[in-house]
Motif scaffolding. Structure first.
Motif, mmCIF file in Angstrom:
data_model
loop_
_atom_site.group_PDB
_atom_site.id
_atom_site.type_symbol
_atom_site.label_atom_id
_atom_site.label_comp_id
_atom_site.label_asym_id
_atom_site.label_seq_id
_atom_site.Cartn_x
_atom_site.Cartn_y
_atom_site.Cartn_z
ATOM 1 N N ALA A 161 32.450 40.694 30.841
ATOM 2 C CA ALA A 161 32.775 40.116 32.207
ATOM 3 C C ALA A 161 32.859 40.595 33.328
ATOM 4 O O ALA A 161 32.417 40.467 34.548
ATOM 5 N N ALA A 162 33.419 42.026 33.241
ATOM 6 C CA ALA A 162 33.775 42.781 34.484
ATOM 7 C C ALA A 162 32.218 43.308 34.753
ATOM 8 O O ALA A 162 32.088 43.353 36.208
ATOM 9 N N ASP A 163 31.400 43.694 34.103
ATOM 10 C CA ASP A 163 29.936 44.003 34.253
ATOM 11 C C ASP A 163 29.189 43.043 35.168
ATOM 12 O O ASP A 163 28.531 43.222 35.840
ATOM 13 N N ALA A 164 29.359 41.811 34.571
ATOM 14 C CA ALA A 164 28.938 40.384 35.357
ATOM 15 C C ALA A 164 29.385 40.137 36.612
ATOM 16 O O ALA A 164 29.057 39.408 37.299
ATOM 17 N N GLY A 165 30.470 41.084 37.017
ATOM 18 C CA GLY A 165 31.077 40.791 38.539
ATOM 19 C C GLY A 165 32.333 39.919 38.468
ATOM 20 O O GLY A 165 32.611 39.858 39.655
ATOM 21 N N GLU A 215 38.440 39.253 38.175
ATOM 22 C CA GLU A 215 39.702 39.210 37.485
ATOM 23 C C GLU A 215 39.519 40.146 36.052
ATOM 24 O O GLU A 215 40.399 40.781 35.743
ATOM 25 N N ALA A 216 38.332 39.807 35.534
ATOM 26 C CA ALA A 216 38.031 40.874 34.401
ATOM 27 C C ALA A 216 37.885 42.140 34.774
ATOM 28 O O ALA A 216 38.449 42.921 34.066
ATOM 29 N N GLN A 217 37.519 42.741 35.938
ATOM 30 C CA GLN A 217 37.532 44.064 36.367
ATOM 31 C C GLN A 217 39.123 44.516 36.083
ATOM 32 O O GLN A 217 39.047 45.714 36.047
ATOM 33 N N ALA A 218 39.678 43.761 37.111
ATOM 34 C CA ALA A 218 41.262 44.289 37.128
ATOM 35 C C ALA A 218 41.994 44.046 35.575
ATOM 36 O O ALA A 218 42.495 45.162 35.416
ATOM 37 N N VAL A 219 41.483 43.431 34.912
ATOM 38 C CA VAL A 219 41.980 43.370 33.394
ATOM 39 C C VAL A 219 41.505 44.540 32.580
ATOM 40 O O VAL A 219 42.133 45.360 32.015
ATOM 41 N N TYR A 220 40.107 44.745 33.005
ATOM 42 C CA TYR A 220 39.662 45.991 32.397
ATOM 43 C C TYR A 220 40.006 47.184 32.737
ATOM 44 O O TYR A 220 40.422 48.411 31.853
ATOM 45 N N GLY A 221 40.445 47.249 34.001
ATOM 46 C CA GLY A 221 41.029 48.339 34.649
ATOM 47 C C GLY A 221 42.326 48.818 33.897
ATOM 48 O O GLY A 221 42.541 50.008 33.420
ATOM 49 N N GLN A 222 43.081 47.714 33.681
ATOM 50 C CA GLN A 222 44.528 47.998 33.157
ATOM 51 C C GLN A 222 44.430 48.359 31.599
ATOM 52 O O GLN A 222 44.906 49.175 31.175
#
Length: 248
Positions: free
Chosen positions: A30-34, A37-44
């Motif tokens: 989901a983060a790769d898809a842009g 929220e997923a980018q923030a969660v994956y960062g954590q």
């Protein structure tokens, strides 16, 4: 439209119900898809090493990408990375600016973090009255741990007479609220006040709670303070209670 967009809520729930590694893999998709929220969660996840190898440098990269999409918690986390040197060099000025912007958007944690830097003059000009105003705002929001930590800091202002009249009764009440709200510093400060009031048994309970919840750096300082306390019971039973909490 990406593959993530085609998933039903049930399908997403199923993907998130797997092992930590499987959850991390799905969030990464989901983060790769842009998805911000997923980018923030994956960062954590990368910061904590949850379901994936810890990588603070990569974590900062994902927080930055989410922040660029106006994700306010991600912006706060970019500030945390620069504040504490997670994945980058410490840059208090940059941290303060991240916190300031996120605080202006109403994020409780950013308001607390920015108030901390304002109070100490770290990365920004010291402004204790502004810091206290922010802390009181967060305390009144009643949003959980962020509010508890803010209430504890308000107690410190009252105890030390920073930007307000020194008021030990108010400090004690703030520390009690912070402890009951789950803040480990509040637990310790509440115990200090109880000990000063000769309520040793209650103080020991909160010292144990501080031991259960505190981080290693704080607990080392707390134990050193107890070991040299003017209260004899703190030098013996207090240290033991703190250590008991850590062992739990």
């Amino acid at each position: 439209m990406t593959a993530i967009d085609t998933l039903s809520p049930d399908a997403i729930a199923a993907r998130l119900s797997g092992s930590p590694a499987e959850r991390a893999a799905f969030v990464r998709e989901a983060a790769d898809a842009g998805v911000a929220e997923a980018q923030a969660v994956y960062g954590q996840m990368l910061l904590d090493g949850t379901g994936v190898a810890a990588d603070p440098v990569a974590a900062l990269g994902w927080f930055t990408r989410a922040a660029a999409q106006h994700h306010v918690m991600a912006l706060n986390m970019v500030g945390r990375c620069y504040d504490l040197g997670w994945g980058t060099r410490v840059d208090k000025t940059r941290a303060a600016e991240c916190y300031r912007v996120a605080a202006a958007r109403g994020l409780d944690w950013a308001m607390y973090n920015y108030a901390t830097l304002l109070a100490l003059g770290d990365g920004v000009a010291e402004d204790k009255p502004a810091a206290l105003a922010l802390l009181e705002t967060v305390a009144a929001m009643d949003t959980g741990l962020a509010s508890a930590k803010a209430i504890n800091f308000v107690g410190s202002f009252a105890e030390d007479g920073w930007a307000c009249e020194r008021d030990l009764a108010r400090a004690a009440d703030c520390y009690r609220q912070a402890a009951e709200g789950g803040d480990f510093r509040g637990c310790f400060n509440h115990a200090r006040m109880l000990g000063a009031a000769s309520d040793i048994e209650a103080a020991l309970h909160w010292l144990k709670q501080a031991g259960e919840r505190g981080n290693a750096a704080f607990l080392a300082k707390a134990e050193a303070w107890l070991a040299t306390s003017e209260i004899p019971a703190f030098r013996t039973r207090g240290v033991a209670a703190l250590r008991e909490g850590v062992a739990c």
